[in-house]
Design an enzyme around this catalytic site. Structure first.
Site, PDB file in Angstrom:
ATOM      1  CD  GLU A 100       8.140 -11.028  -4.450  1.00  0.00           C
ATOM      2  OE1 GLU A 100       7.647 -10.814  -3.342  1.00  0.00           O
ATOM      3  OE2 GLU A 100       7.468 -11.337  -5.445  1.00  0.00           O
ATOM      4  CD1 TRP A 135       4.736  -0.183  -4.183  1.00  0.00           C
ATOM      5  CD2 TRP A 135       5.276   0.383  -6.274  1.00  0.00           C
ATOM      6  NE1 TRP A 135       5.363   1.032  -4.130  1.00  0.00           N
ATOM      7  CE2 TRP A 135       5.705   1.413  -5.404  1.00  0.00           C
ATOM      8  CE3 TRP A 135       5.498   0.528  -7.646  1.00  0.00           C
ATOM      9  CZ2 TRP A 135       6.350   2.550  -5.857  1.00  0.00           C
ATOM     10  CZ3 TRP A 135       6.141   1.671  -8.097  1.00  0.00           C
ATOM     11  CH2 TRP A 135       6.559   2.663  -7.206  1.00  0.00           C
ATOM     12  CD  GLU A 176      -2.818  -1.234   2.409  1.00  0.00           C
ATOM     13  OE1 GLU A 176      -3.643  -2.161   2.477  1.00  0.00           O
ATOM     14  OE2 GLU A 176      -2.715  -0.329   3.281  1.00  0.00           O
ATOM     15  CB  THR A 228       3.920  -6.906 -11.135  1.00  0.00           C
ATOM     16  OG1 THR A 228       4.933  -6.214 -10.420  1.00  0.00           O
ATOM     17  CG2 THR A 228       4.490  -7.339 -12.483  1.00  0.00           C
ATOM     18  CB  SER A 256       9.326  -4.055   4.879  1.00  0.00           C
ATOM     19  OG  SER A 256      10.180  -3.716   3.809  1.00  0.00           O
TER      20      SER A 256
END
Length: 402
Positions: A380, A161, A131, A163, A136
């Site tokens: 990631e 974000w 968000e 993808t 993290s």
């Protein structure tokens, strides 16, 4: 057969799949990647080729129309795709994670409904945790799913974000639900994964669901990266992943774990391509009367690049094999992602230095890799997150007796 980044112990089927992808990359991706990247154009023809090869169903069980292959096979294919153009690997990665979540955590009805069409690439997946203000700290998610009178949920919030946010048909979305939990319950126990179905495109794609335009990025172009805005978006109860609320954190962490192997594979592929470009250019470029590859300084640099390519590939393969064997692999996946991303950055920079001034020109492929490599440092989970995971797991493994 190339010397670097080869993998021992593969079956004949695995070798054939990886070699098929490698040929596809050489013929269909490398010749067009530069032009597509400069135009920030979605690689529709390449995606059609991936569908024809069956890559969207690579790890989906045969019972649902997929190939039923291992995480290792998938990671080696991602390495090859990233060697051609990292954005192409991004198109299949989020799809792969959603398929993984359905196979391992979905209800029978959810698997039957989605997986056969995902195996053909007719339905393509994306997943959404991040968000705008989150970073993290996954447990701090603010997007909420509130139980509705019809037994379903209404989702409201802003995600970031994504993808494949514009091109996906199915998005696995992590939200907060708070159903029946005590006030002092740990934050992660209130998280639930919802399966959100939508049409590809931008703007208001469904009532209560908006996908704004693509985020303009430094690199990693072609693949669409977007926000997602939810405003009382209705989701039926049978689209809670696994059928039970409160399990989203563990489900998504499982997805991220295999995603870290994927990012490691991307780093290996980009680093391998940077090495190929560097060693080729060093043999063609002449200085002081001879190819620069004959100068000891360049040979030292090439040697260091090759060692990094090999080390990252080996750790990535080990992490994939640990997961395939059914073992907990967060330590191996964290190590592989951390090392591959850091070494990729260094190998790309070394190749950039070998190219000299030409590396700064958009006419040379290394310029694109130089802009793409930084994404791997944060995708990631950042290096700091990986080191935290690695450190904690090492303390678990080597804890002194009381």
């Amino acid at each position: 057969m190339r010397r670097l980044a080869s993998t021992e112990g593969l079956t004949e089927v695995q070798r054939e799949i990886v070699e098929t992808v490698r040929r596809f990359v050489d013929k269909e991706i490398l010749p067009v990647a530069g032009d597509l990247e400069r135009r920030d154009e979605y690689p529709a023809e390449i995606v059609a080729g991936l569908r024809e090869m069956g890559l969207f169903g690579l790890t989906i069980p045969e019972a649902y129309g997929g190939l039923g292959e291992s995480l290792l096979t998938y990671a080696l294919c991602v390495e090859e795709l990233s060697r051609g153009w990292m954005s192409v690997s991004g198109i299949v990665n989020t799809h792969f994670i959603v398929a993984h979540l359905l196979v391992h955590h979905g209800t029978e009805e959810q698997r039957d409904h989605f997986l056969p069409r995902m195996a053909t690439g007719e339905v393509r997946g994306a997943f959404s945790m991040s968000e705008p203000g989150l970073g993290s700290d996954v447990a701090a998610i603010a997007t909420r799913g509130v139980r509705a009178a019809d037994g379903g949920f209404r989702l409201s919030g802003q995600k970031m974000w994504l993808t494949n946010g514009g091109s996906a048909h199915l998005v696995a979305v992590l939200c907060r639900t708070d159903e029946g939990l005590p006030a002092d319950a740990p934050p992660h126990r209130s998280l639930t994964t919802f399966l959100v179905e939508k049409e590809p495109g931008f703007g208001r794609v469904r009532a209560g669901l908006t996908i704004p335009g693509k985020i303009d990025k430094m690199g990693y172009k072609g693949v669409d990266t977007t926000e997602m805005v939810l405003d009382e978006f209705p989701v039926p109860a049978n689209r809670v992943l696994g059928g039970t609320t409160g399990r989203g954190f563990y489900q998504m962490m499982d997805g991220v774990e295999v995603g870290r192997v994927n990012v490691a594979a991307r780093g290996c592929g980009v680093a391998l391509r940077a090495f190929e470009l560097g060693i080729s250019y060093a043999q063609r470029r002449r200085a002081f009367g001879r190819p620069i590859a004959e100068h000891q300084a360049i040979q030292f640099r090439l040697a260091e690049m090759a060692v990094r390519v090999e080390a990252a590939h080996g750790l990535m393969v080990r992490a994939a094999r640990a997961k395939d064997a059914g073992r907990r692999n967060d330590l191996e996946a964290g190590m592989a992602k951390y090392l591959a991303a850091e070494y990729c950055k260094e190998v790309v920079e070394d190749s950039f230095r070998i190219h000299g001034g030409y590396g700064f020109s958009k006419e040379f492929e290394i310029e694109r890799l130089y802009r793409e490599a930084p994404m791997l440092l944060i995708g990631e989970g950042t290096a700091e997150i990986q080191k935290m995971i690695i450190g904690r797991r090492l303390l678990d493994e080597y804890r002194l007796p009381d």
